[in-house]
Design an enzyme around this catalytic site. Structure first.
Site, PDB file in Angstrom:
ATOM      1  N   ARG A   1      35.565 -17.054   6.707  1.00 13.31           N
ATOM      2  CA  ARG A   1      34.290 -16.503   6.393  1.00 13.31           C
ATOM      3  C   ARG A   1      33.278 -17.653   6.609  1.00 13.31           C
ATOM      4  O   ARG A   1      31.994 -17.105   7.761  1.00 13.31           O
ATOM      5  CB  ARG A   1      34.321 -15.950   4.603  1.00 13.31           C
ATOM      6  CG  ARG A   1      34.883 -15.366   5.166  1.00 13.31           C
ATOM      7  CD  ARG A   1      35.556 -15.008   3.346  1.00 13.31           C
ATOM      8  NE  ARG A   1      36.425 -13.362   3.205  1.00 13.31           N
ATOM      9  CZ  ARG A   1      37.030 -13.372   1.883  1.00 13.31           C
ATOM     10  NH1 ARG A   1      36.938 -14.321   1.060  1.00 13.31           N
ATOM     11  NH2 ARG A   1      37.392 -12.401   1.994  1.00 13.31           N
TER      12      ARG A   1
ATOM     13  N   ARG B   1      41.078 -18.268   3.069  1.00 12.53           N
ATOM     14  CA  ARG B   1      40.446 -17.402   3.858  1.00 12.53           C
ATOM     15  C   ARG B   1      38.866 -17.125   3.981  1.00 12.53           C
ATOM     16  O   ARG B   1      38.037 -16.927   4.309  1.00 12.53           O
ATOM     17  CB  ARG B   1      40.593 -15.965   2.784  1.00 12.53           C
ATOM     18  CG  ARG B   1      40.450 -16.166   1.530  1.00 12.53           C
ATOM     19  CD  ARG B   1      40.535 -15.289  -0.034  1.00 12.53           C
ATOM     20  NE  ARG B   1      39.481 -14.864  -0.568  1.00 12.53           N
ATOM     21  CZ  ARG B   1      40.023 -16.126  -1.826  1.00 12.53           C
ATOM     22  NH1 ARG B   1      40.413 -16.375  -1.380  1.00 12.53           N
ATOM     23  NH2 ARG B   1      39.419 -15.575  -2.875  1.00 12.53           N
ATOM     24  N   HIS B   2      38.190 -18.987   2.821  1.00 10.17           N
ATOM     25  CA  HIS B   2      36.579 -19.242   2.661  1.00 10.17           C
ATOM     26  C   HIS B   2      36.479 -19.591   4.326  1.00 10.17           C
ATOM     27  O   HIS B   2      35.412 -19.480   4.146  1.00 10.17           O
ATOM     28  CB  HIS B   2      36.781 -19.275   1.656  1.00 10.17           C
ATOM     29  CG  HIS B   2      36.946 -19.045   0.316  1.00 10.17           C
ATOM     30  ND1 HIS B   2      36.431 -17.603  -0.189  1.00 10.17           N
ATOM     31  CD2 HIS B   2      37.672 -19.494  -0.513  1.00 10.17           C
ATOM     32  CE1 HIS B   2      37.058 -17.268  -1.266  1.00 10.17           C
ATOM     33  NE2 HIS B   2      37.487 -17.930  -1.130  1.00 10.17           N
TER      34      HIS B   2
ATOM     35  N   THR C   1      10.994 -23.762  -6.629  1.00  9.66           N
ATOM     36  CA  THR C   1      11.486 -23.270  -7.005  1.00  9.66           C
ATOM     37  C   THR C   1      13.301 -23.138  -6.319  1.00  9.66           C
ATOM     38  O   THR C   1      14.142 -22.927  -7.099  1.00  9.66           O
ATOM     39  CB  THR C   1      11.192 -21.804  -5.933  1.00  9.66           C
ATOM     40  OG1 THR C   1      11.254 -22.429  -5.204  1.00  9.66           O
ATOM     41  CG2 THR C   1      10.293 -21.162  -6.876  1.00  9.66           C
ATOM     42  N   GLY C   2      13.412 -24.285  -5.447  1.00  5.18           N
ATOM     43  CA  GLY C   2      14.576 -24.361  -4.761  1.00  5.18           C
ATOM     44  C   GLY C   2      14.475 -23.423  -3.304  1.00  5.18           C
ATOM     45  O   GLY C   2      15.609 -23.525  -2.149  1.00  5.18           O
ATOM     46  N   ILE C   3      13.339 -22.364  -3.598  1.00  5.21           N
ATOM     47  CA  ILE C   3      14.000 -21.290  -2.225  1.00  5.21           C
ATOM     48  C   ILE C   3      13.138 -21.932  -1.004  1.00  5.21           C
ATOM     49  O   ILE C   3      13.494 -21.741  -0.009  1.00  5.21           O
ATOM     50  CB  ILE C   3      12.919 -19.808  -2.728  1.00  5.21           C
ATOM     51  CG1 ILE C   3      14.116 -19.405  -4.006  1.00  5.21           C
ATOM     52  CG2 ILE C   3      12.879 -19.047  -1.628  1.00  5.21           C
ATOM     53  CD1 ILE C   3      13.505 -18.263  -4.686  1.00  5.21           C
ATOM     54  N   GLY C   4      12.183 -22.689  -1.264  1.00  2.47           N
ATOM     55  CA  GLY C   4      12.056 -23.182   0.404  1.00  2.47           C
ATOM     56  C   GLY C   4      12.311 -23.817   0.262  1.00  2.47           C
ATOM     57  O   GLY C   4      12.740 -24.502   2.222  1.00  2.47           O
TER      58      GLY C   4
ATOM     59  N   CYS D   1      12.775 -28.551  -4.910  1.00  5.42           N
ATOM     60  CA  CYS D   1      11.164 -28.250  -4.779  1.00  5.42           C
ATOM     61  C   CYS D   1      10.652 -26.955  -5.918  1.00  5.42           C
ATOM     62  O   CYS D   1      12.043 -27.079  -6.987  1.00  5.42           O
ATOM     63  CB  CYS D   1      10.471 -27.016  -3.494  1.00  5.42           C
ATOM     64  SG  CYS D   1      11.709 -25.421  -3.270  1.00  5.42           S
TER      65      CYS D   1
ATOM     66  N   ARG E   1      10.454 -25.767 -10.651  1.00  3.37           N
ATOM     67  CA  ARG E   1       9.734 -25.182 -12.415  1.00  3.37           C
ATOM     68  C   ARG E   1      10.218 -23.928 -12.532  1.00  3.37           C
ATOM     69  O   ARG E   1      10.019 -23.581 -13.383  1.00  3.37           O
ATOM     70  CB  ARG E   1       8.781 -24.433 -11.454  1.00  3.37           C
ATOM     71  CG  ARG E   1       7.652 -25.770 -10.472  1.00  3.37           C
ATOM     72  CD  ARG E   1       6.569 -25.564 -10.277  1.00  3.37           C
ATOM     73  NE  ARG E   1       6.003 -26.385  -9.751  1.00  3.37           N
ATOM     74  CZ  ARG E   1       4.528 -26.234  -8.643  1.00  3.37           C
ATOM     75  NH1 ARG E   1       4.954 -25.710  -7.610  1.00  3.37           N
ATOM     76  NH2 ARG E   1       3.889 -27.060  -8.327  1.00  3.37           N
TER      77      ARG E   1
ATOM     78  N   HIS F   1      33.715 -22.121  -2.075  1.00  2.00           N
ATOM     79  CA  HIS F   1      33.928 -20.954  -1.243  1.00  2.00           C
ATOM     80  C   HIS F   1      33.087 -20.235  -0.245  1.00  2.00           C
ATOM     81  O   HIS F   1      33.633 -20.411   1.104  1.00  2.00           O
ATOM     82  CB  HIS F   1      33.229 -19.083  -2.095  1.00  2.00           C
ATOM     83  CG  HIS F   1      34.052 -18.977  -3.122  1.00  2.00           C
ATOM     84  ND1 HIS F   1      34.041 -17.950  -3.783  1.00  2.00           N
ATOM     85  CD2 HIS F   1      34.898 -19.584  -4.090  1.00  2.00           C
ATOM     86  CE1 HIS F   1      35.093 -17.175  -4.399  1.00  2.00           C
ATOM     87  NE2 HIS F   1      36.050 -18.036  -4.527  1.00  2.00           N
ATOM     88  N   ASN F   2      32.266 -21.472   0.094  1.00  4.19           N
ATOM     89  CA  ASN F   2      30.748 -21.332   0.668  1.00  4.19           C
ATOM     90  C   ASN F   2      30.940 -22.685   1.685  1.00  4.19           C
ATOM     91  O   ASN F   2      30.039 -23.198   2.760  1.00  4.19           O
ATOM     92  CB  ASN F   2      29.502 -20.826   0.472  1.00  4.19           C
ATOM     93  CG  ASN F   2      29.317 -19.692  -0.425  1.00  4.19           C
ATOM     94  OD1 ASN F   2      29.367 -19.630  -1.269  1.00  4.19           O
ATOM     95  ND2 ASN F   2      29.968 -18.811  -0.204  1.00  4.19           N
TER      96      ASN F   2
ATOM     97  N   ASP G   1       9.243 -32.151  -2.696  1.00  5.20           N
ATOM     98  CA  ASP G   1       8.068 -32.568  -2.571  1.00  5.20           C
ATOM     99  C   ASP G   1       7.707 -32.640  -3.379  1.00  5.20           C
ATOM    100  O   ASP G   1       8.286 -33.293  -4.749  1.00  5.20           O
ATOM    101  CB  ASP G   1       7.537 -30.837  -2.308  1.00  5.20           C
ATOM    102  CG  ASP G   1       8.193 -29.902  -3.156  1.00  5.20           C
ATOM    103  OD1 ASP G   1       8.419 -29.846  -4.006  1.00  5.20           O
ATOM    104  OD2 ASP G   1       7.344 -28.461  -2.813  1.00  5.20           O
TER     105      ASP G   1
END
Ligand code: RB5
Length: 149
Positions: free
Chosen positions: A137, A133-134, A68-71, A66, A110, A99-100, A8
């Site tokens: 999961r 194992r990952h 925060t990287g969160i949105g 963005c 920011r 792992h993910n 953004d």
């Protein structure tokens, strides 16, 4: 590897920095915007564009920025098949791959500086999923998605 990248207005400058890393690494990429940092835009639009291009298989992995990287992480994770990880340092970036099997990286312009963002991206690009194992999961994450109405 083919990467799709988006941001953004808050993440625009850092997106441009990260494109420089991709160029240096010789990685092909598509920039879905936004194309300037002046005009206020809505981060879910870009998270959806990146998420869908990764989930469809058109691109191998995605990168989103963005404030925060969160949105962008929350929004991208609504796309079925996306595993977006918001990373603030390289250790998380490495584990998000090992792992993910994170297929989308998000960073916050920011929250961290450009040198940290560049390092995070480099580590994230070169780290492979460990499987084993990952993988079991991660397949349980897919089960959650598949059982949604
Ligand atoms: C934009 O002001 C800001 O809210 C956005 O970049 C992001 O931080 C949202 O999570």
């Amino acid at each position: 590897m083919r990467i799709v990248i988006g941001a953004d207005h808050a993440g625009y400058g850092m997106k441009e920095e990260l494109k420089e890393v991709l160029r240096q690494e010789g990685i092909e990429f598509l920039d879905v915007g936004t194309m300037n940092g002046k005009e206020s835009v809505d981060y879910p639009v870009f998270a959806k564009a990146v998420g869908e291009k990764v989930a469809s298989g058109e691109f191998d992995r995605g990168v989103l920025v963005c404030g925060t990287g969160i949105g962008v992480a929350i929004a991208a994770n609504k796309v079925k098949g996306v595993r977006a990880a918001n990373c603030g340092e390289p250790v998380s970036a490495r584990f998000s791959r090992e792992h993910n099997d994170a297929n989308v990286l998000t960073v916050g312009s920011r929250i961290i500086g450009p040198a940290m963002a560049r390092e995070i991206l480099k580590v994230w690009l070169k780290t492979e999923f460990e499987g084993g194992r990952h993988a079991e999961r991660v397949s349980k994450i897919s089960e959650i998605e598949n059982n949604q109405e």
